[in-house]
Design a protein around this motif. Structure first.
Motif, PDB file in Angstrom:
ATOM      1  N   TYR A 176      12.646 -26.698 -12.742  1.00  0.00           N
ATOM      2  CA  TYR A 176      11.709 -26.282 -13.786  1.00  0.00           C
ATOM      3  C   TYR A 176      12.149 -26.906 -15.105  1.00  0.00           C
ATOM      4  CZ  TYR A 176      10.648 -22.197 -10.762  1.00  0.00           C
ATOM      5  OH  TYR A 176      10.295 -21.367  -9.735  1.00  0.00           O
ATOM      6  N   PHE A 177      11.225 -26.985 -16.046  1.00  0.00           N
ATOM      7  CA  PHE A 177      11.601 -27.291 -17.429  1.00  0.00           C
ATOM      8  C   PHE A 177      10.644 -26.560 -18.343  1.00  0.00           C
ATOM      9  CE2 PHE A 177       8.490 -30.629 -16.699  1.00  0.00           C
ATOM     10  CZ  PHE A 177       7.898 -30.865 -17.934  1.00  0.00           C
ATOM     11  N   ALA A 178      11.052 -26.362 -19.582  1.00  0.00           N
ATOM     12  CA  ALA A 178      10.206 -25.598 -20.498  1.00  0.00           C
ATOM     13  C   ALA A 178      10.511 -25.934 -21.949  1.00  0.00           C
ATOM     14  CB  ALA A 178      10.409 -24.100 -20.293  1.00  0.00           C
ATOM     15  N   ALA A 179       9.485 -25.808 -22.754  1.00  0.00           N
ATOM     16  CA  ALA A 179       9.629 -25.961 -24.199  1.00  0.00           C
ATOM     17  C   ALA A 179      10.115 -24.643 -24.773  1.00  0.00           C
ATOM     18  CB  ALA A 179       8.282 -26.333 -24.816  1.00  0.00           C
ATOM     19  N   ASP A 228      -1.117 -30.588 -19.240  1.00  0.00           N
ATOM     20  CA  ASP A 228      -1.837 -29.576 -20.020  1.00  0.00           C
ATOM     21  C   ASP A 228      -0.842 -28.678 -20.770  1.00  0.00           C
ATOM     22  OD1 ASP A 228      -4.258 -30.547 -19.068  1.00  0.00           O
ATOM     23  OD2 ASP A 228      -4.558 -28.911 -17.633  1.00  0.00           O
ATOM     24  N   TYR A 229       0.215 -28.270 -20.085  1.00  0.00           N
ATOM     25  CA  TYR A 229       1.255 -27.441 -20.696  1.00  0.00           C
ATOM     26  C   TYR A 229       1.877 -28.168 -21.887  1.00  0.00           C
ATOM     27  CZ  TYR A 229       5.890 -25.283 -21.247  1.00  0.00           C
ATOM     28  OH  TYR A 229       7.020 -24.694 -21.760  1.00  0.00           O
ATOM     29  N   ILE A 230       2.222 -29.441 -21.691  1.00  0.00           N
ATOM     30  CA  ILE A 230       2.848 -30.217 -22.768  1.00  0.00           C
ATOM     31  C   ILE A 230       1.902 -30.339 -23.957  1.00  0.00           C
ATOM     32  CG2 ILE A 230       3.717 -32.506 -23.408  1.00  0.00           C
ATOM     33  CD1 ILE A 230       4.829 -32.682 -20.491  1.00  0.00           C
ATOM     34  N   ALA A 231       0.619 -30.560 -23.688  1.00  0.00           N
ATOM     35  CA  ALA A 231      -0.368 -30.705 -24.767  1.00  0.00           C
ATOM     36  C   ALA A 231      -0.501 -29.429 -25.598  1.00  0.00           C
ATOM     37  CB  ALA A 231      -1.721 -31.096 -24.179  1.00  0.00           C
ATOM     38  N   GLU A 232      -0.152 -28.287 -25.029  1.00  0.00           N
ATOM     39  CA  GLU A 232      -0.240 -27.005 -25.740  1.00  0.00           C
ATOM     40  C   GLU A 232       0.977 -26.745 -26.634  1.00  0.00           C
ATOM     41  OE1 GLU A 232      -0.664 -24.194 -22.570  1.00  0.00           O
ATOM     42  OE2 GLU A 232      -2.720 -24.829 -22.123  1.00  0.00           O
ATOM     43  N   GLN A 233       2.013 -27.571 -26.515  1.00  0.00           N
ATOM     44  CA  GLN A 233       3.239 -27.361 -27.287  1.00  0.00           C
ATOM     45  C   GLN A 233       3.114 -28.027 -28.658  1.00  0.00           C
ATOM     46  OE1 GLN A 233       5.185 -25.158 -25.818  1.00  0.00           O
ATOM     47  NE2 GLN A 233       3.717 -25.344 -24.134  1.00  0.00           N
ATOM     48  N   PRO A 234       3.963 -27.635 -29.613  1.00  0.00           N
ATOM     49  CA  PRO A 234       3.927 -28.267 -30.937  1.00  0.00           C
ATOM     50  C   PRO A 234       4.072 -29.791 -30.826  1.00  0.00           C
ATOM     51  CG  PRO A 234       5.317 -26.320 -30.982  1.00  0.00           C
ATOM     52  CD  PRO A 234       4.964 -26.564 -29.536  1.00  0.00           C
ATOM     53  N   ILE A 270      16.094 -26.955 -19.071  1.00  0.00           N
ATOM     54  CA  ILE A 270      15.986 -27.513 -17.726  1.00  0.00           C
ATOM     55  C   ILE A 270      16.586 -26.453 -16.813  1.00  0.00           C
ATOM     56  CG2 ILE A 270      16.636 -29.394 -16.179  1.00  0.00           C
ATOM     57  CD1 ILE A 270      15.567 -30.972 -18.364  1.00  0.00           C
ATOM     58  N   TYR A 271      15.844 -26.093 -15.766  1.00  0.00           N
ATOM     59  CA  TYR A 271      16.236 -24.992 -14.891  1.00  0.00           C
ATOM     60  C   TYR A 271      16.318 -25.494 -13.448  1.00  0.00           C
ATOM     61  CZ  TYR A 271      14.680 -22.561 -19.075  1.00  0.00           C
ATOM     62  OH  TYR A 271      14.515 -22.152 -20.377  1.00  0.00           O
ATOM     63  N   TYR A 314       6.609 -18.999 -13.371  1.00  0.00           N
ATOM     64  CA  TYR A 314       7.289 -18.249 -14.430  1.00  0.00           C
ATOM     65  C   TYR A 314       6.895 -18.767 -15.812  1.00  0.00           C
ATOM     66  CZ  TYR A 314      10.180 -16.923 -10.450  1.00  0.00           C
ATOM     67  OH  TYR A 314      10.625 -16.479  -9.216  1.00  0.00           O
ATOM     68  N   GLY A 315       5.687 -19.315 -15.930  1.00  0.00           N
ATOM     69  CA  GLY A 315       5.204 -19.835 -17.204  1.00  0.00           C
ATOM     70  C   GLY A 315       5.766 -21.193 -17.580  1.00  0.00           C
ATOM     71  N   MET A 316       6.435 -21.860 -16.621  1.00  0.00           N
ATOM     72  CA  MET A 316       7.067 -23.146 -16.882  1.00  0.00           C
ATOM     73  C   MET A 316       6.584 -24.185 -15.876  1.00  0.00           C
ATOM     74  SD  MET A 316      11.061 -22.037 -17.381  1.00  0.00           S
ATOM     75  CE  MET A 316      11.157 -21.101 -15.861  1.00  0.00           C
TER      76      MET A 316
END
Length: 113
Positions: free
Chosen positions: A52-55, A6-12, A62-63, A39-41
């Motif tokens: 963790y990872f994040a756009a 779901d998170y990935i689908a919300e990214q550009p 990558i965390y 933490y939002g990731m």
């Protein structure tokens, strides 16, 4: 779908392919881990946070915690890093072996296995 997909689908759209690749690598490396958001990731936990990872606008972050960053310091020298993160530009080839090694290392540190 999962919270991470779901998170990935919300990214550009231009960022989604690389994010899916990172997700797939981590999912394969950590098959028993729980997927969550922290933490939002996106984060993989077993039982606590492993990685963790994040756009971000220009890169994937990558965390692996500061422990993971310190452990892989030599391998990470060609990349942009901070105390707790590793930056991968969207247009660069993912270093799959290093991502998997980092995830498995974090699992062994957290679980003692």
């Amino acid at each position: 779908m999962s919270v991470i997909t779901d998170y990935i689908a919300e990214q550009p759209a231009a960022q989604q392919a690389q994010l899916h690749r990172v997700y797939s690598l981590l999912k394969q490396a950590l098959p028993a881990a729980t997927e969550a958001m922290g933490y939002g990731m996106p984060v993989f936990k077993q039982p606590t946070a492993l990685i963790y990872f994040a756009a971000n606008k220009k890169h994937i972050g990558i965390y692996p915690t500061s422990e993971g960053m310190n452990y892989f310091a030599t391998e990470l020298t060609p990349y942009v890093t901070t105390k707790g993160s590793w930056h991968l530009d969207y247009d660069q080839e993912l270093p799959a072996k290093l991502i998997v090694a980092m995830a498995k290392h974090r699992l062994s540190v957290v679980t003692g296995a």
